[in-house]
Design a protein around this motif. Structure first.
Motif, mmCIF file in Angstrom:
data_model
loop_
_atom_site.group_PDB
_atom_site.id
_atom_site.type_symbol
_atom_site.label_atom_id
_atom_site.label_comp_id
_atom_site.label_asym_id
_atom_site.label_seq_id
_atom_site.Cartn_x
_atom_site.Cartn_y
_atom_site.Cartn_z
ATOM 1 N N THR A 15 0.619 -1.297 -0.008
ATOM 2 C CA THR A 15 -0.021 -0.021 0.020
ATOM 3 C C THR A 15 0.869 1.330 -0.094
ATOM 4 N N ALA A 16 2.165 1.265 0.162
ATOM 5 C CA ALA A 16 3.043 2.408 0.058
ATOM 6 C C ALA A 16 4.394 2.030 -0.302
ATOM 7 N N ASP A 22 18.471 6.348 -5.078
ATOM 8 C CA ASP A 22 18.183 5.829 -6.475
ATOM 9 C C ASP A 22 18.114 4.351 -6.708
ATOM 10 N N THR A 23 18.503 3.562 -5.832
ATOM 11 C CA THR A 23 18.382 2.085 -5.867
ATOM 12 C C THR A 23 17.639 1.427 -4.983
ATOM 13 N N VAL A 24 17.554 1.775 -3.972
ATOM 14 C CA VAL A 24 16.998 1.354 -2.599
ATOM 15 C C VAL A 24 15.446 1.798 -2.114
ATOM 16 N N VAL A 25 14.508 0.838 -2.374
ATOM 17 C CA VAL A 25 13.101 1.316 -2.180
ATOM 18 C C VAL A 25 12.634 0.731 -0.879
ATOM 19 N N LEU A 26 11.800 1.618 -0.431
ATOM 20 C CA LEU A 26 11.029 1.179 1.012
ATOM 21 C C LEU A 26 9.748 0.811 0.631
ATOM 22 N N VAL A 27 9.021 -0.100 1.232
ATOM 23 C CA VAL A 27 7.784 -0.884 0.893
ATOM 24 C C VAL A 27 7.077 -1.162 2.175
ATOM 25 N N GLY A 28 5.949 -0.377 1.901
ATOM 26 C CA GLY A 28 4.695 -0.700 3.204
ATOM 27 C C GLY A 28 4.086 -1.948 2.732
ATOM 28 N N SER A 29 4.044 -2.806 3.726
ATOM 29 C CA SER A 29 3.331 -4.021 3.370
ATOM 30 C C SER A 29 2.863 -4.473 4.940
ATOM 31 N N GLY A 30 1.619 -4.280 5.057
ATOM 32 C CA GLY A 30 1.031 -4.324 6.417
ATOM 33 C C GLY A 30 1.564 -3.120 7.065
ATOM 34 N N ALA A 31 1.703 -3.723 8.231
ATOM 35 C CA ALA A 31 2.404 -2.494 9.397
ATOM 36 C C ALA A 31 3.920 -2.734 9.033
ATOM 37 N N SER A 32 4.478 -3.588 8.150
ATOM 38 C CA SER A 32 6.095 -3.743 8.103
ATOM 39 C C SER A 32 6.431 -2.692 6.946
ATOM 40 N N LEU A 50 4.245 0.494 12.442
ATOM 41 C CA LEU A 50 3.007 0.775 12.996
ATOM 42 C C LEU A 50 2.497 -0.314 13.863
ATOM 43 N N SER A 51 1.550 0.174 14.714
ATOM 44 C CA SER A 51 0.906 -0.706 15.430
ATOM 45 C C SER A 51 -0.485 -0.878 15.129
ATOM 46 N N ASN A 52 -1.072 -2.254 14.557
ATOM 47 C CA ASN A 52 -2.445 -2.073 14.289
ATOM 48 C C ASN A 52 -2.913 -1.386 13.146
ATOM 49 N N ALA A 53 -2.047 -0.895 12.351
ATOM 50 C CA ALA A 53 -2.635 -0.285 11.046
ATOM 51 C C ALA A 53 -1.634 -0.498 9.720
ATOM 52 N N ARG A 54 -2.249 -0.509 8.724
ATOM 53 C CA ARG A 54 -1.331 -0.670 7.510
ATOM 54 C C ARG A 54 -0.591 0.568 7.003
ATOM 55 N N ILE A 55 0.559 0.291 6.561
ATOM 56 C CA ILE A 55 1.365 1.604 6.035
ATOM 57 C C ILE A 55 0.791 2.276 4.760
ATOM 58 N N VAL A 311 10.638 3.799 -11.945
ATOM 59 C CA VAL A 311 9.343 4.188 -11.152
ATOM 60 C C VAL A 311 8.978 2.579 -10.515
ATOM 61 N N VAL A 312 8.492 2.505 -9.392
ATOM 62 C CA VAL A 312 8.284 1.290 -8.538
ATOM 63 C C VAL A 312 6.795 1.202 -8.550
ATOM 64 N N SER A 313 6.042 0.225 -8.518
ATOM 65 C CA SER A 313 4.432 0.220 -8.201
ATOM 66 C C SER A 313 4.359 -0.916 -7.277
ATOM 67 N N GLY A 314 3.506 -0.797 -6.273
ATOM 68 C CA GLY A 314 3.068 -1.777 -5.482
ATOM 69 C C GLY A 314 1.593 -2.241 -5.509
ATOM 70 N N ALA A 315 1.204 -3.360 -5.529
ATOM 71 C CA ALA A 315 -0.172 -4.121 -5.947
ATOM 72 C C ALA A 315 -0.867 -4.801 -4.832
ATOM 73 N N ALA A 316 -1.780 -5.089 -5.077
ATOM 74 C CA ALA A 316 -2.839 -5.705 -4.010
ATOM 75 C C ALA A 316 -2.232 -7.241 -3.850
ATOM 76 N N ASP A 317 -1.821 -7.900 -4.815
ATOM 77 C CA ASP A 317 -1.172 -9.096 -4.489
ATOM 78 C C ASP A 317 0.052 -9.525 -3.759
ATOM 79 N N GLY A 318 0.406 -8.428 -3.435
ATOM 80 C CA GLY A 318 1.886 -8.289 -2.576
ATOM 81 C C GLY A 318 2.793 -8.060 -3.289
ATOM 82 N N SER A 319 2.987 -7.880 -4.601
ATOM 83 C CA SER A 319 4.093 -7.787 -5.556
ATOM 84 C C SER A 319 4.610 -6.389 -5.835
#
Length: 382
Positions: A15-16, A22-32, A50-55, A311-319
């Protein structure tokens, strides 16, 4: 556009996303909060932010006070927000540490690092769901000042522009199909008691609620995406634009969630599982130049690195997919020489032997066969 990295991270939606280098990407998956290296295609660090919330958002700030190549990162989702310290060392090792975690009074729609010249420090600006802005101390979480837009409405999206409190601008995407651009009149005290800030521009053209807004790097353009399946671009610096979009872009088959404004392109991400790329030449926008399919449904997040090469994209299937911007190529037909012509077969060619031709008999659909024999058709008749 060719994906240089495609990974299935987990069963949780991404979700984020945000590039920290330029080469390292941060990914929000659930609270991680997960760090990935696009060159080695590997996970390098992970932390529960985060506690009890999606990023739902990640905002990075280069911090010279930290050892090594240091950053402070805002991660937010629902009503929660946190500060994470990220350090990248000379041996390419990366560490992450959760420094602070706070809870706002309202749902957070956007976050932004903003400089307070009076206190000589960086503060955190948060746009809240009831069209309010609060300025918070990142070390204590205390609300230092606040502002309320004159239109008291519910937001589905928001974006900030400006590096200082004096130049801060907000674009609010409302449930009433509008984008409101306003300058927060920041005041100390209770947020429920602060005076209303006037609207500078009211952008009205969408036929559905606004799900995403984004400023250009110069702050002269605002892009918005909506339930009406469009990406619209607005020039908020020219009075003669009469608050009408300079471009309305169609192409997605479902709702559009996110958009990016790059120097040469715009990128949109949709419920239909695809991203679309649109050419931009200054204020001239409109040519669709590329698209790619990531998943069956819902590309939730988008980000570009500082050099705008990836460009990086994040999807509902966890990819996540990382795409190389420099290989974007148009897929338009330039002339008749680019076309392949093939005759539709007559009834006599596909009707069973002995069956007479009749007017009601016609082709319902057809499909091209393998590239080695492109004139082969699969026929469905009735």
């Amino acid at each position: 556009m060719t994906g240089s990295l495609s990974l299935r991270l987990s069963h949780l939606p991404v979700t984020a996303v945000e590039f920290i280098t330029d080469t390292v990407v941060l990914v929000g998956s659930g609270a991680s909060l997960i760090a990935y290296d696009t060159q080695t295609r590997s996970k390098v660090a992970e932390i529960v932010a985060l506690s009890n919330a999606r990023i739902h958002g990640i905002i990075c700030l280069k911090d010279k006070q930290l050892l090594g190549n240091g950053y402070r990162v805002i991660a937010f989702g629902s009503k929660g927000w946190s500060i994470v310290r990220v350090c990248i060392y000379s041996d390419d090792k990366l560490s992450m540490k959760l420094e602070q975690q706070y809870l706002a009074r309202d749902w957070i729609k956007a976050a932004h690092w903003v400089y307070d010249s009076n206190l000589d420090c960086w503060m955190v600006a948060l746009a809240l769901a009831h069209n309010r802005v609060i300025i918070c101390d990142p070390y204590s979480g205390a609300v230092v000042s606040c502002a309320q837009c004159e239109e008291h409405c519910i937001l589905y999206a928001a974006a900030f522009f400006g590096k200082t409190l004096e130049t801060l601008v907000v674009a609010s995407g409302t449930v009433f199909n509008q984008v409101l651009v306003w300058n927060p009149n920041l005041q100390a005290g209770d947020i429920d008691q602060c005076a209303d800030s006037p609207i500078a521009s009211r952008l009205c053209a969408h036929d559905g609620v606004v799900f995403g807004v984004q400023f250009s790097c110069k702050g002269d353009l605002v892009a918005s995406v909506s339930d009406d399946r469009t990406l619209r671009v607005w020039n908020i610096k020219e009075a003669q634009c009469d608050n009408q979009p300079i471009a309305t872009l169609f192409g997605h088959q479902a709702r559009v969630w996110k958009c990016l404004v790059l120097s040469k392109y715009l990128v949109s991400a949709s419920e239909d599982g695809t991203c679309r790329v649109w050419r931009r030449n200054g204020n001239a926008v409109g040519e669709a130049v590329d698209s790619w399919k990531q998943c069956r449904k819902n590309v939730w997040s988008l980000a570009a690195n500082a050099s705008e090469t990836l460009v990086v994209s994040g999807a509902a299937d966890g990819s996540i997919c990382v795409w190389a911007v420099d290989v974007v190529s148009g897929k338009r037909i330039g002339s008749n020489e680019d076309l392949i012509a093939s005759e539709i077969p007559t009834q006599i060619e596909y009707l069973p032997e002995g069956v007479a031709s009749r007017a009601a008999e016609h082709i319902r659909s057809f499909a091209l066969g393998p590239s080695s024999n492109p004139a082969t058709f699969a026929i469905m008749d009735s």
